[in-house]
Scaffold this motif. Structure first.
Motif, PDB file in Angstrom:
ATOM      1  N   ARG A 114     -22.450 -53.400  65.670  1.00 60.19           N
ATOM      2  CA  ARG A 114     -22.354 -53.900  64.479  1.00 60.19           C
ATOM      3  C   ARG A 114     -21.484 -53.020  63.450  1.00 60.19           C
ATOM      4  NH1 ARG A 114     -25.737 -57.818  62.502  1.00 60.19           N
ATOM      5  NH2 ARG A 114     -24.164 -57.805  60.738  1.00 60.19           N
ATOM      6  N   THR A 115     -21.048 -51.833  63.889  1.00 65.18           N
ATOM      7  CA  THR A 115     -20.198 -50.920  63.348  1.00 65.18           C
ATOM      8  C   THR A 115     -18.897 -51.189  63.524  1.00 65.18           C
ATOM      9  OG1 THR A 115     -21.904 -49.133  63.262  1.00 65.18           O
ATOM     10  CG2 THR A 115     -19.787 -48.298  63.096  1.00 65.18           C
ATOM     11  N   VAL A 116     -18.693 -51.768  64.786  1.00 67.43           N
ATOM     12  CA  VAL A 116     -17.364 -52.106  65.252  1.00 67.43           C
ATOM     13  C   VAL A 116     -16.979 -53.561  64.939  1.00 67.43           C
ATOM     14  CG1 VAL A 116     -15.772 -52.617  67.397  1.00 67.43           C
ATOM     15  CG2 VAL A 116     -17.231 -50.414  67.384  1.00 67.43           C
ATOM     16  N   LEU A 117     -18.046 -54.557  65.105  1.00 64.96           N
ATOM     17  CA  LEU A 117     -17.822 -55.913  64.827  1.00 64.96           C
ATOM     18  C   LEU A 117     -18.441 -55.900  63.356  1.00 64.96           C
ATOM     19  CD1 LEU A 117     -16.831 -58.767  65.428  1.00 64.96           C
ATOM     20  CD2 LEU A 117     -18.972 -59.155  66.929  1.00 64.96           C
ATOM     21  N   LEU A 118     -17.544 -56.158  62.565  1.00 67.97           N
ATOM     22  CA  LEU A 118     -18.221 -56.063  61.136  1.00 67.97           C
ATOM     23  C   LEU A 118     -18.594 -57.474  60.463  1.00 67.97           C
ATOM     24  CD1 LEU A 118     -15.400 -53.853  59.467  1.00 67.97           C
ATOM     25  CD2 LEU A 118     -17.674 -53.077  60.269  1.00 67.97           C
ATOM     26  N   ALA A 119     -17.802 -58.455  61.036  1.00 70.92           N
ATOM     27  CA  ALA A 119     -18.031 -59.960  60.754  1.00 70.92           C
ATOM     28  C   ALA A 119     -17.385 -61.112  61.401  1.00 70.92           C
ATOM     29  CB  ALA A 119     -17.676 -60.136  59.115  1.00 70.92           C
ATOM     30  N   ILE A 120     -18.067 -62.079  61.535  1.00 72.92           N
ATOM     31  CA  ILE A 120     -17.300 -63.173  62.209  1.00 72.92           C
ATOM     32  C   ILE A 120     -17.066 -63.986  61.021  1.00 72.92           C
ATOM     33  CG2 ILE A 120     -17.364 -65.259  63.820  1.00 72.92           C
ATOM     34  CD1 ILE A 120     -18.951 -63.481  65.600  1.00 72.92           C
ATOM     35  N   GLU A 121     -15.797 -64.288  60.526  1.00 77.52           N
ATOM     36  CA  GLU A 121     -15.429 -65.290  59.676  1.00 77.52           C
ATOM     37  C   GLU A 121     -15.136 -66.454  60.045  1.00 77.52           C
ATOM     38  OE1 GLU A 121     -14.036 -62.180  56.122  1.00 77.52           O
ATOM     39  OE2 GLU A 121     -12.603 -63.273  56.785  1.00 77.52           O
ATOM     40  N   THR A 122     -15.617 -67.599  59.436  1.00 81.63           N
ATOM     41  CA  THR A 122     -15.425 -68.802  60.021  1.00 81.63           C
ATOM     42  C   THR A 122     -15.610 -69.961  58.900  1.00 81.63           C
ATOM     43  OG1 THR A 122     -16.283 -70.687  61.738  1.00 81.63           O
ATOM     44  CG2 THR A 122     -17.759 -69.347  60.676  1.00 81.63           C
ATOM     45  N   GLU A 123     -15.022 -71.388  59.017  1.00 81.19           N
ATOM     46  CA  GLU A 123     -14.978 -72.216  58.177  1.00 81.19           C
ATOM     47  C   GLU A 123     -16.357 -73.218  58.799  1.00 81.19           C
ATOM     48  OE1 GLU A 123     -13.568 -72.833  55.441  1.00 81.19           O
ATOM     49  OE2 GLU A 123     -12.083 -71.515  55.341  1.00 81.19           O
ATOM     50  N   ALA A 124     -16.676 -72.999  60.046  1.00 83.12           N
ATOM     51  CA  ALA A 124     -17.849 -73.940  60.486  1.00 83.12           C
ATOM     52  C   ALA A 124     -19.019 -72.986  60.663  1.00 83.12           C
ATOM     53  CB  ALA A 124     -17.223 -74.215  61.887  1.00 83.12           C
ATOM     54  N   ILE A 125     -19.507 -72.409  59.637  1.00 80.58           N
ATOM     55  CA  ILE A 125     -20.811 -71.433  59.562  1.00 80.58           C
ATOM     56  C   ILE A 125     -21.928 -71.988  60.305  1.00 80.58           C
ATOM     57  CG2 ILE A 125     -22.266 -70.348  57.922  1.00 80.58           C
ATOM     58  CD1 ILE A 125     -20.210 -69.913  55.965  1.00 80.58           C
ATOM     59  N   GLU A 126     -22.311 -73.116  60.216  1.00 77.11           N
ATOM     60  CA  GLU A 126     -23.485 -73.688  60.651  1.00 77.11           C
ATOM     61  C   GLU A 126     -23.314 -73.539  62.314  1.00 77.11           C
ATOM     62  OE1 GLU A 126     -26.516 -73.815  59.475  1.00 77.11           O
ATOM     63  OE2 GLU A 126     -25.477 -73.071  57.650  1.00 77.11           O
ATOM     64  N   GLU A 127     -22.154 -73.950  62.630  1.00 76.06           N
ATOM     65  CA  GLU A 127     -21.857 -74.204  64.329  1.00 76.06           C
ATOM     66  C   GLU A 127     -21.880 -72.903  64.787  1.00 76.06           C
ATOM     67  OE1 GLU A 127     -18.009 -75.221  67.229  1.00 76.06           O
ATOM     68  OE2 GLU A 127     -18.347 -76.241  65.298  1.00 76.06           O
ATOM     69  N   VAL A 128     -21.262 -71.766  64.283  1.00 75.42           N
ATOM     70  CA  VAL A 128     -21.129 -70.594  64.800  1.00 75.42           C
ATOM     71  C   VAL A 128     -22.663 -69.914  64.620  1.00 75.42           C
ATOM     72  CG1 VAL A 128     -20.208 -68.204  64.349  1.00 75.42           C
ATOM     73  CG2 VAL A 128     -18.719 -69.980  64.094  1.00 75.42           C
ATOM     74  N   ILE A 129     -23.323 -70.078  63.707  1.00 75.54           N
ATOM     75  CA  ILE A 129     -24.785 -69.512  63.695  1.00 75.54           C
ATOM     76  C   ILE A 129     -25.602 -70.114  64.935  1.00 75.54           C
ATOM     77  CG2 ILE A 129     -26.744 -69.380  62.188  1.00 75.54           C
ATOM     78  CD1 ILE A 129     -25.089 -69.063  59.711  1.00 75.54           C
ATOM     79  N   GLN A 130     -25.349 -71.460  64.984  1.00 77.56           N
ATOM     80  CA  GLN A 130     -26.176 -72.130  66.083  1.00 77.56           C
ATOM     81  C   GLN A 130     -25.823 -71.446  67.226  1.00 77.56           C
ATOM     82  OE1 GLN A 130     -28.834 -74.089  65.401  1.00 77.56           O
ATOM     83  NE2 GLN A 130     -29.027 -74.330  67.654  1.00 77.56           N
ATOM     84  N   ALA A 131     -24.454 -71.285  67.636  1.00 81.63           N
ATOM     85  CA  ALA A 131     -24.134 -70.624  68.838  1.00 81.63           C
ATOM     86  C   ALA A 131     -24.710 -69.363  69.061  1.00 81.63           C
ATOM     87  CB  ALA A 131     -22.774 -70.958  68.884  1.00 81.63           C
ATOM     88  N   LEU A 132     -24.581 -68.373  68.186  1.00 82.24           N
ATOM     89  CA  LEU A 132     -25.354 -67.127  68.152  1.00 82.24           C
ATOM     90  C   LEU A 132     -26.539 -66.988  68.124  1.00 82.24           C
ATOM     91  CD1 LEU A 132     -22.514 -65.510  65.968  1.00 82.24           C
ATOM     92  CD2 LEU A 132     -22.432 -65.626  68.319  1.00 82.24           C
ATOM     93  N   HIS A 133     -27.445 -68.422  67.972  1.00 81.75           N
ATOM     94  CA  HIS A 133     -28.903 -68.132  67.857  1.00 81.75           C
ATOM     95  C   HIS A 133     -29.455 -67.646  68.990  1.00 81.75           C
ATOM     96  CE1 HIS A 133     -32.812 -69.438  66.323  1.00 81.75           C
ATOM     97  NE2 HIS A 133     -33.120 -69.971  67.726  1.00 81.75           N
ATOM     98  N   PRO A 134     -29.321 -67.694  70.174  1.00 81.11           N
ATOM     99  CA  PRO A 134     -29.951 -67.054  71.534  1.00 81.11           C
ATOM    100  C   PRO A 134     -29.786 -65.395  71.197  1.00 81.11           C
ATOM    101  CG  PRO A 134     -28.403 -68.654  72.291  1.00 81.11           C
ATOM    102  CD  PRO A 134     -28.235 -68.705  70.831  1.00 81.11           C
ATOM    103  N   LEU A 135     -29.266 -64.900  70.411  1.00 82.13           N
ATOM    104  CA  LEU A 135     -29.242 -63.475  69.802  1.00 82.13           C
ATOM    105  C   LEU A 135     -29.891 -63.192  68.795  1.00 82.13           C
ATOM    106  CD1 LEU A 135     -25.366 -62.827  70.748  1.00 82.13           C
ATOM    107  CD2 LEU A 135     -27.282 -62.730  72.542  1.00 82.13           C
ATOM    108  N   ALA A 136     -30.556 -64.058  68.240  1.00 81.83           N
ATOM    109  CA  ALA A 136     -31.120 -64.044  66.823  1.00 81.83           C
ATOM    110  C   ALA A 136     -32.443 -63.627  67.002  1.00 81.83           C
ATOM    111  CB  ALA A 136     -30.863 -65.113  66.106  1.00 81.83           C
ATOM    112  N   ARG A 137     -32.704 -62.721  67.732  1.00 82.94           N
ATOM    113  CA  ARG A 137     -34.164 -62.011  68.042  1.00 82.94           C
ATOM    114  C   ARG A 137     -34.549 -61.185  67.217  1.00 82.94           C
ATOM    115  NH1 ARG A 137     -35.843 -58.381  71.974  1.00 82.94           N
ATOM    116  NH2 ARG A 137     -33.909 -56.987  72.666  1.00 82.94           N
ATOM    117  N   PRO A 138     -35.880 -61.086  66.775  1.00 81.28           N
ATOM    118  CA  PRO A 138     -36.474 -60.098  65.763  1.00 81.28           C
ATOM    119  C   PRO A 138     -36.277 -58.702  66.483  1.00 81.28           C
ATOM    120  CG  PRO A 138     -38.193 -61.339  66.279  1.00 81.28           C
ATOM    121  CD  PRO A 138     -36.809 -61.985  67.283  1.00 81.28           C
TER     122      PRO A 138
END
Length: 138
Positions: A114-138
């Motif tokens: 997270r120090t290296v990858l600061l952000a993913i900027e996109t116009e397709a926020i929901e699509e990108v968040i959904q694709a990254l969902h498998p990594l969204a564990r607590p």
């Protein structure tokens, strides 16, 4: 302890808690913002260009922002950034992100990512968040 002082020998109880684990992806995706000072990576560029960029950027203290409208490509960038930090095969991570590996990252590795990858900027926020969902564990 001075001679003659007595101790009760009773333990002192304290509560220890584990620090919260930072998420690999929480807060990572956002709309494009003007005026970024960090380098911008076109995440839709050819894989060899991205691999060269990542191999270099992980050795700087600037971090970077990736831009893409593809959820699949966003996942590839997260995986490839982790691979670059860990000395793993960047092109392989771009083509076949290892979700199990990413979810097994220890807190210091997540922090480095997270120090290296600061952000993913996109116009397709929901699509990108959904694709990254498998990594969204607590």
């Amino acid at each position: 302890m001075a001679h003659g002082d007595e101790t009760t020998g009773e333990p002192v109880l304290i509560t220890l808690t584990t620090p919260a684990r930072r998420s690999v992806v929480e807060g990572l995706v956002r709309a494009p913002q003007p005026g970024n000072t960090a380098p911008i990576l076109d995440a839709d560029a050819p894989d060899p260009d991205i691999a060269d960029f990542l191999a270099t950027i992980v050795h700087t203290d600037t971090g970077f922002i990736a831009r893409t409208c593809s959820g699949e490509r966003a996942m590839a960038i997260v995986a490839a950034t982790a691979a670059a930090l860990c000395g793993e095969d960047i092109p392989a991570a771009l083509s076949t992100p290892d979700i199990a590996f990413l979810n097994a990252l220890k807190p210091p590795a997540v922090e480095a990512l997270r120090t290296v990858l600061l952000a993913i900027e996109t116009e397709a926020i929901e699509e990108v968040i959904q694709a990254l969902h498998p990594l969204a564990r607590p």
